[in-house]
Write an enzyme that holds these catalytic residues in place. Structure first.
Site, PDB file in Angstrom:
ATOM      1  N   HIS A   1       0.827  -1.202   0.000  1.00 40.99           N
ATOM      2  CA  HIS A   1       0.000   0.000   0.000  1.00 40.99           C
ATOM      3  C   HIS A   1       0.865   1.258   0.000  1.00 40.99           C
ATOM      4  O   HIS A   1       0.542   2.235  -0.684  1.00 40.99           O
ATOM      5  CB  HIS A   1      -0.900  -0.045   1.233  1.00 40.99           C
ATOM      6  N   PHE A   2       1.936   1.247   0.779  1.00 39.91           N
ATOM      7  CA  PHE A   2       2.852   2.386   0.828  1.00 39.91           C
ATOM      8  C   PHE A   2       4.092   2.041  -0.007  1.00 39.91           C
ATOM      9  O   PHE A   2       5.180   1.788   0.517  1.00 39.91           O
ATOM     10  CB  PHE A   2       3.212   2.719   2.283  1.00 39.91           C
TER      11      PHE A   2
END
Length: 286
Positions: free
Chosen positions: A265-266
């Site tokens: 996600h990051f």
């Protein structure tokens, strides 16, 4: 060395923190962070891009180092956060810009584009959803339950997203090697969302997220009609917004440049160099 400035501006009576770097007369790129992060997520990307671009990365109200008024004093909605972002850009004299969106930054970026289509020169979406296809049901089911009914049970389920373990999960899930992600990231985010009263701020935004999917058909029309250059650079291991969310942009914008990268996600935490290269190539041609 690139100098990154750490500044504050008062917009609509609220103090917003933002990072700024690069020549003021260069093309502007606005970086919009997601939950539960802040402009801190762009700490390494900003200097990597600021040699060619004027980069601005604000903290949304209620996040990072921006003001976080209690819910009794401010109605936290994505419309309201968009208005503050637009107000900041107006104050800085920015009327034309490319936008990088991630997670919560996406619905803010979509609103900016829909409200002022001529302002957006290009879009970079990094795990920033714009299609129903992107939602991973196992993550989103408790939030959809909370939208349907606000009870102690449904609230308790979404509150789990505010725990240290859940925030760490967002950072390490899907990455090739967990040791590449600094623990500073999730501890930094957890400390800020744990400020007194901030839990209710986050609950208000969880609830208002229901206003975002209804915007998607308007976004798709915008993409088809405006043909705004778009780069989707996506952590393929993301279990919040899956790869289908990236691939879907080609449905309305066949020329979209879509890259699924090893990461979560990051994505910037483990694929900064590759993302930077893709962004520079994309913006240079766009």
């Amino acid at each position: 060395m690139v100098n990154v400035h750490h500044r504050y501006a008062t917009v609509q009576g609220r103090r917003l923190f933002y990072r700024e770097a690069g020549p003021s007369d260069a093309p502007t790129l606005v970086l919009l962070h997601g939950f539960p992060a802040s402009s801190f997520m762009f700490r390494d990307l900003i200097p990597a891009l600021a040699d060619h671009y004027h980069v601005i990365a604000p903290d949304h109200l209620g996040f990072g180092l921006s003001d976080a008024p209690p819910v009794e004093e401010f109605e936290y909605t994505f419309d309201a956060l968009t208005g503050l972002t637009k107000g900041l850009l107006d104050q800085l004299g920015v009327s034309r810009y490319a936008v990088y969106v991630q997670d919560y930054g996406a619905p803010i970026g979509w609103r900016l584009a829909l409200n002022d289509p001529d302002a957006i020169t290009a879009i970079i979406t990094q795990n920033g959803n714009g299609y129903e296809a992107g939602f991973v049901p196992s993550f989103w089911a408790p939030i959809w339950d909370y939208h349907r009914e606000q009870t102690p049970e449904t609230e308790g389920a979404v509150r789990q997203a505010l725990t240290l373990d859940a925030i760490k999960w967002q950072y390490v899930t899907g990455v090739p090697d967990e040791t590449l992600v600094s623990p500073d990231t999730w501890h930094h985010d957890f400390a800020l969302v744990s400020r007194p009263g901030n839990d209710r701020v986050q609950l208000a935004l969880f609830l208002d997220y229901a206003t975002n999917p209804p915007l998607y058909p308007h976004l798709h029309t915008y993409l088809r009609e405006r043909r705004t250059p778009l780069l989707a650079v996506w952590g393929e291991g993301d279990e919040i917004f899956g790869p289908a969310g990236a691939l879907a942009f080609a449905d309305d914008l066949p020329g979209a440049r879509i890259h699924l990268l090893e990461g979560g996600h990051f994505l910037l935490e483990t694929a900064l160099d590759e993302v930077t290269r893709l962004i520079k190539d994309f913006l240079g041609k766009s």
